[in-house]
Design a protein around this motif. Sequence first.
Motif, PDB file in Angstrom:
ATOM      1  N   VAL A 168      64.151  35.878  47.027  1.00 43.97           N
ATOM      2  CA  VAL A 168      63.167  35.300  46.094  1.00 43.97           C
ATOM      3  C   VAL A 168      61.749  35.654  46.528  1.00 43.97           C
ATOM      4  N   ILE A 169      61.493  35.528  47.824  1.00 45.25           N
ATOM      5  CA  ILE A 169      60.149  35.844  48.314  1.00 45.25           C
ATOM      6  C   ILE A 169      59.836  37.322  48.129  1.00 45.25           C
ATOM      7  N   ASP A 170      60.812  38.185  48.408  1.00 46.29           N
ATOM      8  CA  ASP A 170      60.591  39.622  48.216  1.00 46.29           C
ATOM      9  C   ASP A 170      60.293  39.941  46.754  1.00 46.29           C
ATOM     10  N   ALA A 171      61.052  39.315  45.853  1.00 46.16           N
ATOM     11  CA  ALA A 171      60.815  39.551  44.417  1.00 46.16           C
ATOM     12  C   ALA A 171      59.437  39.052  44.008  1.00 46.16           C
ATOM     13  N   ALA A 172      59.064  37.857  44.514  1.00 47.30           N
ATOM     14  CA  ALA A 172      57.744  37.319  44.182  1.00 47.30           C
ATOM     15  C   ALA A 172      56.640  38.197  44.744  1.00 47.30           C
ATOM     16  N   ASP A 173      56.888  38.769  45.922  1.00 46.52           N
ATOM     17  CA  ASP A 173      55.901  39.668  46.520  1.00 46.52           C
ATOM     18  C   ASP A 173      55.728  40.929  45.671  1.00 46.52           C
ATOM     19  N   ASP A 174      56.847  41.449  45.147  1.00 53.02           N
ATOM     20  CA  ASP A 174      56.764  42.607  44.249  1.00 53.02           C
ATOM     21  C   ASP A 174      55.985  42.254  42.985  1.00 53.02           C
ATOM     22  N   ILE A 175      56.284  41.074  42.427  1.00 49.94           N
ATOM     23  CA  ILE A 175      55.579  40.640  41.210  1.00 49.94           C
ATOM     24  C   ILE A 175      54.082  40.520  41.491  1.00 49.94           C
ATOM     25  N   HIS A 176      53.756  39.968  42.645  1.00 51.96           N
ATOM     26  CA  HIS A 176      52.342  39.837  43.024  1.00 51.96           C
ATOM     27  C   HIS A 176      51.669  41.203  43.085  1.00 51.96           C
ATOM     28  N   THR A 177      52.376  42.187  43.631  1.00 53.49           N
ATOM     29  CA  THR A 177      51.823  43.540  43.716  1.00 53.49           C
ATOM     30  C   THR A 177      51.629  44.139  42.326  1.00 53.49           C
ATOM     31  N   TRP A 178      52.631  43.950  41.466  1.00 53.98           N
ATOM     32  CA  TRP A 178      52.527  44.496  40.101  1.00 53.98           C
ATOM     33  C   TRP A 178      51.375  43.839  39.334  1.00 53.98           C
ATOM     34  N   LEU A 179      51.247  42.531  39.474  1.00 56.03           N
ATOM     35  CA  LEU A 179      50.167  41.832  38.769  1.00 56.03           C
ATOM     36  C   LEU A 179      48.804  42.236  39.322  1.00 56.03           C
ATOM     37  N   GLN A 180      48.739  42.488  40.618  1.00 57.43           N
ATOM     38  CA  GLN A 180      47.488  42.957  41.189  1.00 57.43           C
ATOM     39  C   GLN A 180      47.119  44.321  40.605  1.00 57.43           C
ATOM     40  N   ASP A 181      48.135  45.173  40.445  1.00 56.09           N
ATOM     41  CA  ASP A 181      47.900  46.486  39.841  1.00 56.09           C
ATOM     42  C   ASP A 181      47.444  46.330  38.396  1.00 56.09           C
ATOM     43  N   ALA A 182      48.114  45.423  37.666  1.00 53.41           N
ATOM     44  CA  ALA A 182      47.717  45.171  36.282  1.00 53.41           C
ATOM     45  C   ALA A 182      46.293  44.633  36.219  1.00 53.41           C
ATOM     46  N   ALA A 183      45.951  43.782  37.192  1.00 46.19           N
ATOM     47  CA  ALA A 183      44.600  43.232  37.228  1.00 46.19           C
ATOM     48  C   ALA A 183      43.564  44.319  37.461  1.00 46.19           C
ATOM     49  N   ASP A 184      43.897  45.266  38.343  1.00 42.39           N
ATOM     50  CA  ASP A 184      42.962  46.368  38.600  1.00 42.39           C
ATOM     51  C   ASP A 184      42.711  47.172  37.327  1.00 42.39           C
ATOM     52  N   TRP A 185      43.780  47.432  36.576  1.00 39.82           N
ATOM     53  CA  TRP A 185      43.618  48.171  35.320  1.00 39.82           C
ATOM     54  C   TRP A 185      42.827  47.342  34.295  1.00 39.82           C
ATOM     55  N   SER A 186      43.074  46.053  34.248  1.00 38.60           N
ATOM     56  CA  SER A 186      42.309  45.199  33.329  1.00 38.60           C
ATOM     57  C   SER A 186      40.830  45.196  33.698  1.00 38.60           C
ATOM     58  N   ALA A 187      40.557  45.193  35.024  1.00 38.73           N
ATOM     59  CA  ALA A 187      39.164  45.221  35.468  1.00 38.73           C
ATOM     60  C   ALA A 187      38.495  46.530  35.069  1.00 38.73           C
ATOM     61  N   GLN A 188      39.240  47.649  35.176  1.00 42.99           N
ATOM     62  CA  GLN A 188      38.678  48.931  34.749  1.00 42.99           C
ATOM     63  C   GLN A 188      38.431  48.936  33.244  1.00 42.99           C
ATOM     64  N   SER A 189      39.365  48.350  32.511  1.00 41.75           N
ATOM     65  CA  SER A 189      39.174  48.245  31.060  1.00 41.75           C
ATOM     66  C   SER A 189      37.955  47.392  30.741  1.00 41.75           C
ATOM     67  N   ALA A 190      37.782  46.307  31.500  1.00 41.25           N
ATOM     68  CA  ALA A 190      36.616  45.449  31.291  1.00 41.25           C
ATOM     69  C   ALA A 190      35.326  46.205  31.575  1.00 41.25           C
ATOM     70  N   GLN A 191      35.337  47.038  32.616  1.00 42.04           N
ATOM     71  CA  GLN A 191      34.143  47.811  32.934  1.00 42.04           C
ATOM     72  C   GLN A 191      33.802  48.771  31.800  1.00 42.04           C
ATOM     73  N   ALA A 192      34.832  49.473  31.272  1.00 40.83           N
ATOM     74  CA  ALA A 192      34.588  50.419  30.179  1.00 40.83           C
ATOM     75  C   ALA A 192      34.141  49.703  28.909  1.00 40.83           C
ATOM     76  N   SER A 193      34.807  48.589  28.576  1.00 42.57           N
ATOM     77  CA  SER A 193      34.413  47.864  27.368  1.00 42.57           C
ATOM     78  C   SER A 193      33.051  47.203  27.546  1.00 42.57           C
ATOM     79  N   GLY A 194      32.680  46.883  28.792  1.00 44.71           N
ATOM     80  CA  GLY A 194      31.347  46.334  29.041  1.00 44.71           C
ATOM     81  C   GLY A 194      30.259  47.353  28.778  1.00 44.71           C
ATOM     82  N   VAL A 195      30.493  48.591  29.191  1.00 46.16           N
ATOM     83  CA  VAL A 195      29.542  49.667  28.888  1.00 46.16           C
ATOM     84  C   VAL A 195      29.449  49.862  27.375  1.00 46.16           C
ATOM     85  N   ALA A 196      30.619  49.832  26.712  1.00 49.47           N
ATOM     86  CA  ALA A 196      30.635  49.981  25.249  1.00 49.47           C
ATOM     87  C   ALA A 196      29.878  48.835  24.586  1.00 49.47           C
ATOM     88  N   TRP A 197      30.049  47.628  25.104  1.00 50.47           N
ATOM     89  CA  TRP A 197      29.363  46.470  24.532  1.00 50.47           C
ATOM     90  C   TRP A 197      27.849  46.609  24.675  1.00 50.47           C
TER      91      TRP A 197
END
Length: 400
Positions: A168-197
């Motif tokens: 369970v902990i290993d799976a949760a750790d993987d999920i945490h890593t995936w969500l962190q990766d998703a967060a990084d991409w969301s942050a990049q999207s926010a940066q690009a949309s911020g410039v557009a805004w």
Amino acid sequence: MIQLPICPVCNEPVADQPATDWTSAYRGGGAPWWHLADNSPICAATDGSYSRVAFVEDGLPVDSETRSWLDAMSHLFAANGPSDPARLGSAITAAEHLSRWLHTTTGPFSAQLALPTPSDAASLIGHLHRTNRLLARVHVQTGSHLLDQARQAHLTGLDDDSEVRSEVIDAADDIHTWLQDAADWSAQSAQASGVAWSSARKVAALTIATSTGPTDLAESPEVHATGRPRIVAFLGGLARRLRLWAIPAKTARRGTTSPDVSQEPRELSPAHLAELIGSAFDDEAAFSPELTHTAARITGTLATYLSNCLGPARPVAIPTPQDLANLVTSLTYLTHTLISGLRHLADSPRGSESDGLDETDVALTRSSLRDAIDALRVAASHLAAVSYTAAGTDHQENQQ
């Protein structure tokens, strides 16, 4: 009202989330705000320190019919309100419905009604920027919370040395890593949309500053028409030629000697024809009785053609459900446009449509127009249902 963080010195939007080390930037409290356009810190005040961010209202118009709903939402999902699974479920469900509505209203037809000006588009881009930043933070926080839950034995109900708990902990750790990766991409999207805004706000400001207003058109109603003599002359015979082009090539009589037809090349395609119509009757077109009559004739011809497409020619003209969905979506927009025009006529000042009519006839005319508007509104609703059904989506969910 939505409060926007703005640099008080340069009047540019800022955020408490830089492009780097963004996951901790908004928690420390000591980091400055950052310009969205170039990721530079907020401008310095007169004493050399970072300026205090200014919050200004976005100024979005609010539909009077939904104002009470917005007030209820602000109380229901207040930041300092209760937090429980049911309330979170309600928020997620509401967000799902609103996201689908946003997807629909930014489509090629609905956007012309929902985003009529660059200012409206800029406001939406600002919303997308803020949403992306929010998603980045939610991803990180949710991943960390899930990992903490997995590590606490009393929450999982598993012994410390349990192999299942380790899995369970290993799976949760993987999920945490995936969500962190998703967060990084969301942050990049926010940066690009911020410039557009930031850029969109400038475009909107320039558009407002340079707009000429409706009086210029009234002063010279024939300027645009006389500036396009070829197109206007061509449109004089357009209705008849549309009928000819709709006929198969072996029966079409394109060898006519009509002056109107001879002005245009014989290989003129329907796509080119549509482009010419759009050019002659776009938002900058002039207004005159001649152009109104021409537009009416074109509309009648196209209505006849569409009627054939929906009738005997449907197997060829509308071969797939997606074709039907696209067509009905277009008809929905056209119906809403007609509703808007009839409403202007029904609500026009008294006397503007009463030449040759007595008061009784005028009252009956206005009443009939309003009945027509109500009927078209119902028709538009049914058209939307057909469009969603043909596209394979749930109309009731998209209406929420």
